[in-house]
Scaffold this motif. Structure first.
Motif, PDB file in Angstrom:
ATOM      1  N   LYS A 166       0.819  -1.216   0.000  1.00  0.00           N
ATOM      2  CA  LYS A 166       0.000   0.000   0.000  1.00  0.00           C
ATOM      3  C   LYS A 166       0.850   1.262   0.000  1.00  0.00           C
ATOM      4  O   LYS A 166       0.456   2.282  -0.552  1.00  0.00           O
ATOM      5  N   VAL A 167       2.010   1.184   0.633  1.00  0.00           N
ATOM      6  CA  VAL A 167       2.925   2.334   0.671  1.00  0.00           C
ATOM      7  C   VAL A 167       3.970   2.234  -0.430  1.00  0.00           C
ATOM      8  O   VAL A 167       4.170   3.164  -1.214  1.00  0.00           O
ATOM      9  N   CYS A 168       4.630   1.100  -0.505  1.00  0.00           N
ATOM     10  CA  CYS A 168       5.752   0.942  -1.434  1.00  0.00           C
ATOM     11  C   CYS A 168       5.298   0.765  -2.887  1.00  0.00           C
ATOM     12  O   CYS A 168       6.083   1.000  -3.805  1.00  0.00           O
ATOM     13  N   GLY A 169       4.060   0.323  -3.080  1.00  0.00           N
ATOM     14  CA  GLY A 169       3.586   0.061  -4.433  1.00  0.00           C
ATOM     15  C   GLY A 169       2.776   1.172  -5.048  1.00  0.00           C
ATOM     16  O   GLY A 169       2.160   0.993  -6.109  1.00  0.00           O
ATOM     17  N   LYS A 170       2.756   2.339  -4.403  1.00  0.00           N
ATOM     18  CA  LYS A 170       2.002   3.477  -4.957  1.00  0.00           C
ATOM     19  C   LYS A 170       2.525   3.866  -6.334  1.00  0.00           C
ATOM     20  O   LYS A 170       1.758   4.233  -7.225  1.00  0.00           O
ATOM     21  N   ASN A 171       3.830   3.833  -6.488  1.00  0.00           N
ATOM     22  CA  ASN A 171       4.468   4.149  -7.763  1.00  0.00           C
ATOM     23  C   ASN A 171       5.433   3.022  -8.119  1.00  0.00           C
ATOM     24  O   ASN A 171       5.992   2.370  -7.225  1.00  0.00           O
ATOM     25  N   PRO A 172       5.631   2.763  -9.410  1.00  0.00           N
ATOM     26  CA  PRO A 172       6.588   1.716  -9.804  1.00  0.00           C
ATOM     27  C   PRO A 172       7.984   2.024  -9.265  1.00  0.00           C
ATOM     28  O   PRO A 172       8.435   3.175  -9.302  1.00  0.00           O
ATOM     29  N   ILE A 173       8.668   1.025  -8.752  1.00  0.00           N
ATOM     30  CA  ILE A 173      10.048   1.185  -8.275  1.00  0.00           C
ATOM     31  C   ILE A 173      10.964   0.540  -9.303  1.00  0.00           C
ATOM     32  O   ILE A 173      10.863  -0.655  -9.569  1.00  0.00           O
ATOM     33  N   MET A 174      11.826   1.356  -9.866  1.00  0.00           N
ATOM     34  CA  MET A 174      12.703   0.894 -10.932  1.00  0.00           C
ATOM     35  C   MET A 174      14.118   0.661 -10.411  1.00  0.00           C
ATOM     36  O   MET A 174      14.539   1.266  -9.420  1.00  0.00           O
ATOM     37  N   ASP A 175      14.831  -0.212 -11.085  1.00  0.00           N
ATOM     38  CA  ASP A 175      16.243  -0.426 -10.781  1.00  0.00           C
ATOM     39  C   ASP A 175      17.043   0.725 -11.386  1.00  0.00           C
ATOM     40  O   ASP A 175      17.288   0.776 -12.590  1.00  0.00           O
ATOM     41  N   ASN A 176      17.432   1.665 -10.526  1.00  0.00           N
ATOM     42  CA  ASN A 176      18.165   2.849 -10.990  1.00  0.00           C
ATOM     43  C   ASN A 176      19.658   2.752 -10.730  1.00  0.00           C
ATOM     44  O   ASN A 176      20.337   3.774 -10.588  1.00  0.00           O
ATOM     45  N   SER A 177      20.172   1.527 -10.651  1.00  0.00           N
ATOM     46  CA  SER A 177      21.606   1.373 -10.412  1.00  0.00           C
ATOM     47  C   SER A 177      22.425   1.941 -11.572  1.00  0.00           C
ATOM     48  O   SER A 177      23.541   2.430 -11.377  1.00  0.00           O
ATOM     49  N   ILE A 178      21.880   1.871 -12.782  1.00  0.00           N
ATOM     50  CA  ILE A 178      22.499   2.535 -13.938  1.00  0.00           C
ATOM     51  C   ILE A 178      21.448   3.484 -14.509  1.00  0.00           C
ATOM     52  O   ILE A 178      20.482   3.053 -15.137  1.00  0.00           O
ATOM     53  N   LEU A 179      21.635   4.762 -14.237  1.00  0.00           N
ATOM     54  CA  LEU A 179      20.642   5.773 -14.607  1.00  0.00           C
ATOM     55  C   LEU A 179      21.255   6.716 -15.637  1.00  0.00           C
ATOM     56  O   LEU A 179      22.135   7.522 -15.319  1.00  0.00           O
ATOM     57  N   VAL A 180      20.779   6.600 -16.868  1.00  0.00           N
ATOM     58  CA  VAL A 180      21.358   7.362 -17.988  1.00  0.00           C
ATOM     59  C   VAL A 180      20.292   8.268 -18.593  1.00  0.00           C
ATOM     60  O   VAL A 180      19.164   7.852 -18.832  1.00  0.00           O
ATOM     61  N   LYS A 181      20.681   9.516 -18.841  1.00  0.00           N
ATOM     62  CA  LYS A 181      19.797  10.472 -19.508  1.00  0.00           C
ATOM     63  C   LYS A 181      20.620  11.301 -20.477  1.00  0.00           C
ATOM     64  O   LYS A 181      21.603  11.927 -20.084  1.00  0.00           O
ATOM     65  N   GLY A 182      20.219  11.274 -21.750  1.00  0.00           N
ATOM     66  CA  GLY A 182      20.960  12.020 -22.757  1.00  0.00           C
ATOM     67  C   GLY A 182      22.409  11.584 -22.875  1.00  0.00           C
ATOM     68  O   GLY A 182      23.286  12.390 -23.204  1.00  0.00           O
ATOM     69  N   GLY A 183      22.658  10.320 -22.565  1.00  0.00           N
ATOM     70  CA  GLY A 183      24.023   9.796 -22.627  1.00  0.00           C
ATOM     71  C   GLY A 183      24.828  10.027 -21.369  1.00  0.00           C
ATOM     72  O   GLY A 183      25.935   9.496 -21.227  1.00  0.00           O
ATOM     73  N   GLY A 184      24.291  10.829 -20.432  1.00  0.00           N
ATOM     74  CA  GLY A 184      25.012  11.128 -19.195  1.00  0.00           C
ATOM     75  C   GLY A 184      24.627  10.183 -18.072  1.00  0.00           C
ATOM     76  O   GLY A 184      23.462   9.794 -17.933  1.00  0.00           O
ATOM     77  N   LEU A 185      25.596   9.794 -17.257  1.00  0.00           N
ATOM     78  CA  LEU A 185      25.420   8.794 -16.206  1.00  0.00           C
ATOM     79  C   LEU A 185      25.339   9.469 -14.837  1.00  0.00           C
ATOM     80  O   LEU A 185      26.263  10.161 -14.408  1.00  0.00           O
ATOM     81  N   ALA A 186      24.216   9.250 -14.147  1.00  0.00           N
ATOM     82  CA  ALA A 186      24.020   9.819 -12.808  1.00  0.00           C
ATOM     83  C   ALA A 186      24.608   8.907 -11.740  1.00  0.00           C
ATOM     84  O   ALA A 186      24.960   7.753 -11.996  1.00  0.00           O
ATOM     85  N   ASN A 187      24.718   9.455 -10.521  1.00  0.00           N
ATOM     86  CA  ASN A 187      25.154   8.705  -9.336  1.00  0.00           C
ATOM     87  C   ASN A 187      26.587   8.190  -9.434  1.00  0.00           C
ATOM     88  O   ASN A 187      26.922   7.127  -8.908  1.00  0.00           O
ATOM     89  N   VAL A 188      27.427   8.961 -10.112  1.00  0.00           N
ATOM     90  CA  VAL A 188      28.864   8.669 -10.170  1.00  0.00           C
ATOM     91  C   VAL A 188      29.568   9.564  -9.156  1.00  0.00           C
ATOM     92  O   VAL A 188      29.299  10.769  -9.081  1.00  0.00           O
ATOM     93  N   VAL A 189      30.474   8.987  -8.366  1.00  0.00           N
ATOM     94  CA  VAL A 189      31.231   9.753  -7.374  1.00  0.00           C
ATOM     95  C   VAL A 189      32.550  10.200  -7.995  1.00  0.00           C
ATOM     96  O   VAL A 189      33.322   9.377  -8.485  1.00  0.00           O
ATOM     97  N   ILE A 190      32.786  11.512  -7.975  1.00  0.00           N
ATOM     98  CA  ILE A 190      34.012  12.092  -8.538  1.00  0.00           C
ATOM     99  C   ILE A 190      34.834  12.664  -7.396  1.00  0.00           C
ATOM    100  O   ILE A 190      34.354  13.535  -6.653  1.00  0.00           O
ATOM    101  N   THR A 191      36.074  12.185  -7.229  1.00  0.00           N
ATOM    102  CA  THR A 191      36.944  12.622  -6.141  1.00  0.00           C
ATOM    103  C   THR A 191      38.253  13.153  -6.702  1.00  0.00           C
ATOM    104  O   THR A 191      38.926  12.468  -7.474  1.00  0.00           O
ATOM    105  N   ILE A 192      38.614  14.377  -6.300  1.00  0.00           N
ATOM    106  CA  ILE A 192      39.896  14.956  -6.709  1.00  0.00           C
ATOM    107  C   ILE A 192      40.915  14.633  -5.631  1.00  0.00           C
ATOM    108  O   ILE A 192      40.833  15.128  -4.501  1.00  0.00           O
ATOM    109  N   LYS A 193      41.873  13.785  -5.957  1.00  0.00           N
ATOM    110  CA  LYS A 193      42.866  13.326  -4.997  1.00  0.00           C
ATOM    111  C   LYS A 193      44.015  14.339  -4.873  1.00  0.00           C
ATOM    112  O   LYS A 193      44.487  14.877  -5.870  1.00  0.00           O
ATOM    113  N   GLY A 194      44.455  14.558  -3.634  1.00  0.00           N
ATOM    114  CA  GLY A 194      45.642  15.376  -3.413  1.00  0.00           C
ATOM    115  C   GLY A 194      45.411  16.857  -3.291  1.00  0.00           C
ATOM    116  O   GLY A 194      46.348  17.606  -3.007  1.00  0.00           O
ATOM    117  N   ALA A 195      44.183  17.331  -3.483  1.00  0.00           N
ATOM    118  CA  ALA A 195      43.896  18.764  -3.341  1.00  0.00           C
ATOM    119  C   ALA A 195      43.792  19.104  -1.860  1.00  0.00           C
ATOM    120  O   ALA A 195      43.172  18.371  -1.086  1.00  0.00           O
TER     121      ALA A 195
END
Length: 235
Positions: free
Chosen positions: A53-82
């Motif tokens: 009743k709560v969790c099924g209100k909207n479809p739950i999709m597997d968003n582990s790989i989420l691409v829009k316009g060729g761009g990939l979301a949920n990627v962690v970018i870390t600048i080392k040494g700064a």
């Protein structure tokens, strides 16, 4: 002797003046897009078998790989040494919401050694279970009943820098990630793979790019003012 002493004082003064005029290294930003290499997989609908009743209100999709316009979301970018920089409030008081029986955001960046606030907007029983990738962070397995709208998780669960997977033992499809960091120069790519890291001192750095399914990639960047960095992950 007096002349030599005066010469030494003059030299020291000249060096100090030179350093004062030189000032700190200039700071800019690193921004760009993380692209998905290859054809983006179609998102799959996940099976909801609990609290429908709560969790099924909207479809739950597997968003582990989420691409829009060729761009990939949920990627962690870390600048080392700064060095230097200031942690934004979003990292020192990081918050994850359990809303619609998914973690929002899916990937959260927080300052290592601080508390994480976990919200329960669903008003049903959830269970916060952490799986640290490295030793040094305690494993959490904490029930969050429907009446507990906020759970303040102790810093011992995120004491050391590293990636921590988060699941819910009540709803087995729920997956999230928390990245504990000692550096403020970290970002998560958003919609369409866009990201921006501000206040980065000029210099040459190694950049680490991480995705939960696609692994880790390292690239080099030379920062001089506002700098663009585009990279790709995938097959």
């Amino acid at each position: 002797m007096y002349i030599k002493h005066l010469s030494l004082k003059t030299t020291i003064a000249a060096v100090a003046m030179s350093l004062a005029f030189a000032g700190p290294a200039l700071a800019g930003s690193v921004s760009g897009t993380i692209k998905f290499k290859g054809a983006a997989p179609a998102a799959k609908k996940l099976s909801v078998n609990k609290d429908v009743k709560v969790c099924g209100k909207n479809p739950i999709m597997d968003n582990s790989i989420l691409v829009k316009g060729g761009g990939l979301a949920n990627v962690v970018i870390t600048i080392k040494g700064a060095n230097g920089g200031k942690f934004p409030k979003s990292m020192t008081k990081a918050t994850v919401d359990q809303n619609g029986c998914v973690y929002n955001p899916r990937v959260t960046i927080m300052k290592a050694g601080t508390k994480l606030i976990v919200k329960n907007s669903d008003k049903i029983l959830h269970n916060v279970h952490t799986h640290p990738a490295k030793t040094g962070n305690k494993v959490a397995n904490i029930a969050q009943p429907k009446f507990k709208k906020k759970l303040k998780m102790s810093k011992r669960y995120f004491k050391k820098p590293g990636i921590v997977k988060v699941t819910c033992d009540v709803h087995d499809w729920m997956t999230g990630w928390v990245v504990a960091t000692k550096s403020p120069f970290v970002a998560v790519s958003g919609d369409g793979g866009k990201f921006k890291i501000s206040g980065v001192p000029d210099g040459s750095y190694q950049v680490e790019i991480w995705h939960e399914k696609l692994g880790t990639k390292k690239v080099k960047v030379t920062v001089k003012g506002d700098t663009t960095l585009d990279a790709s992950l995938g097959s």
